[in-house]
Write a protein that holds these residues in place. Structure first.
Motif, short mmCIF file in Angstrom:
data_model
loop_
_atom_site.label_atom_id
_atom_site.label_comp_id
_atom_site.label_asym_id
_atom_site.label_seq_id
_atom_site.Cartn_x
_atom_site.Cartn_y
_atom_site.Cartn_z
N PRO A 16 0.82 -1.22 0.00
CA PRO A 16 0.00 0.00 0.00
C PRO A 16 0.85 1.27 0.00
N VAL A 17 0.32 2.31 -0.60
CA VAL A 17 0.97 3.62 -0.58
C VAL A 17 0.58 4.30 0.73
N LEU A 18 1.57 4.50 1.59
CA LEU A 18 1.28 5.00 2.94
C LEU A 18 0.65 6.39 2.91
N LEU A 19 1.01 7.20 1.91
CA LEU A 19 0.47 8.55 1.83
C LEU A 19 -1.05 8.54 1.67
N GLY A 20 -1.58 7.50 1.07
CA GLY A 20 -3.02 7.40 0.90
C GLY A 20 -3.72 6.59 1.98
N ASP A 21 -2.98 6.16 2.98
CA ASP A 21 -3.56 5.33 4.04
C ASP A 21 -4.42 6.19 4.98
N ARG A 22 -5.53 5.66 5.39
CA ARG A 22 -6.46 6.38 6.27
C ARG A 22 -6.68 5.65 7.59
#
Length: 393
Positions: free
Chosen positions: A34-40
């Motif tokens: 997963p792309v951490l910047l887009g993690d919620r």
């Protein structure tokens, strides 16, 4: 069909099979990491204390800006153990200056390396003695963080019950030749490492990266520990494999936009960094030639077939395989946040990487071991401490 045509067709089919497998592996990486910047992920109820452990040896040109970016991350429960590992270039004074600026930083100065240790691992072990955090973040001296990166990582790990989270850094651009080589290495390295299996508890595949390895202290304590890795050249991979084998829940995330590093700025730096491969090949020429030659042939074969095959069927298969390798390299560069244009020259990158790997093996043989950070480690010294399970092991 002549024997010559059968030979070309066989090369075309092998190349196409490899290209399909590599493209499929690229898809698995992109899907599983997963792309951490887009993690919620929601933040934990209470931010746990994180101990950032940073070994530094002769890093006076890079340590200051990198450390200040991490101290400005904004994480509310951070402590830093900053280790000067026998530096001779002014790093020692810089460590003290950074500690004087910020009370969260504990400076540690090491003046000697005991027998039976690699320098970085000894520094990590000594730094661990001062760390009080529930989470331990092992990170190289030249890594930069964007604000909020550590909070995102902790939230991601906490929400998933992880014990170990590795974050792939975004590589800042360097020279064209370096970026071409890293574009080729990025795809092959991540696919051959099968990073999509790191998060699968049914798989034995483990790994980590030196830029950002977040480890739950209790998980490290359940493992054999840093001392078990004291002579492992590929310390980051070995750490991840050791934690996974000890029952840790592990995962890998994409740190583009959050974690940054100049991995190698020049071709000279890349060549010097690749010299560690001599130890991975057990300081033997033949395994290095066989492994490097085979991988280079699989990577370059489709392009050779597409250009030189004497009949259309083989050329068409070679063209399809070459397009798949081009496409998967471009896809991986975009996923990792790297420059796209150097991927167009990725076949040249394959050649550069192969030459540097063979150079490392030859230098290791000539020197009688691994020359690293002014210390010569002989094969008979390193072999008993080898822990990484690599394809050429």
């Amino acid at each position: 069909m002549t024997l010559n045509e059968i030979g070309w067709l066989s090369l075309a089919v092998i190349g196409l099979a490899y290209a399909v497998a590599s493209t499929w592996g690229t898809a698995l990486v992109v899907r599983a990491v997963p792309v951490l910047l887009g993690d919620r992920s929601p933040p934990p109820e209470r931010w746990p204390r994180v101990s950032l452990i940073v070994p530094a040896r002769n890093e006076v040109d890079t340590l200051g800006p990198a450390m200040r970016s991490r101290l400005a991350d904004g994480y509310p429960a951070l402590e830093v153990v900053l280790i000067d590992d026998r530096s001779t270039d002014g790093t020692s004074a810089l460590v003290d200056s950074i500690a004087a600026e910020d009370p969260r930083v504990q400076p540690l100065h090491l003046t000697s390396l005991p027998p039976g240790w690699l320098g970085k691992l000894h520094a990590m072990s000594e730094g661990l003695r001062l760390a009080a955090g529930v989470w331990l973040l092992f990170s190289d001296a030249d890594v930069h963080l964007a604000p909020g990166a550590l909070a995102r990582a902790v939230s991601h790990a906490d929400a998933r019950g992880l014990d170990h989270l590795s974050i792939l850094p975004q590589l800042w651009p360097a020279t064209w030749l370096v970026d071409v080589a890293l574009a080729a290495f990025g795809r092959t390295g991540l696919v051959l490492a099968r990073v999509w299996l790191v998060s699968d508890p049914r798989s034995k595949v483990g790994g980590s990266v030196g830029a950002f390895g977040l480890v739950r202290r209790s998980a490290l304590e359940r493992s054999p520990g840093i001392e078990h890795l004291r002579l492992e050249v590929a310390d980051d991979l070995a750490l991840g494999q050791m934690l996974k084998a000890s029952g840790a829940r592990s995962a890998v995330a994409n740190g583009r936009g959050l974690v940054f590093i100049h991995w190698y700025r020049t071709l000279t730096e890349l060549a010097r960094g690749t010299e560690k491969a001599a130890a991975l090949f057990d300081h033997r020429i033949l395994p290095a030639v066989l492994w490097t030659g085979s991988l280079a042939a699989l990577e370059l074969g489709p392009f050779v077939v597409a250009l030189l095959a004497p009949f259309p069927v083989a050329r068409s298969l070679g063209l399809v395989a070459a397009a798949l390798l081009f496409g998967s390299t471009l896809w991986m560069c975009r996923f990792a946040g790297q420059r796209i244009l150097p991927a167009i020259l990725s076949p040249l990158g394959v050649v550069i990487n192969a030459v540097l790997l063979l150079r490392a093996a030859v230098l290791g043989k000539i020197r009688g071991g691994l020359q690293w950070r002014s210390t010569l480690y002989r094969p008979e010294e390193l072999r008993p401490g080898r822990r990484v399970k690599a394809p050429w092991s």
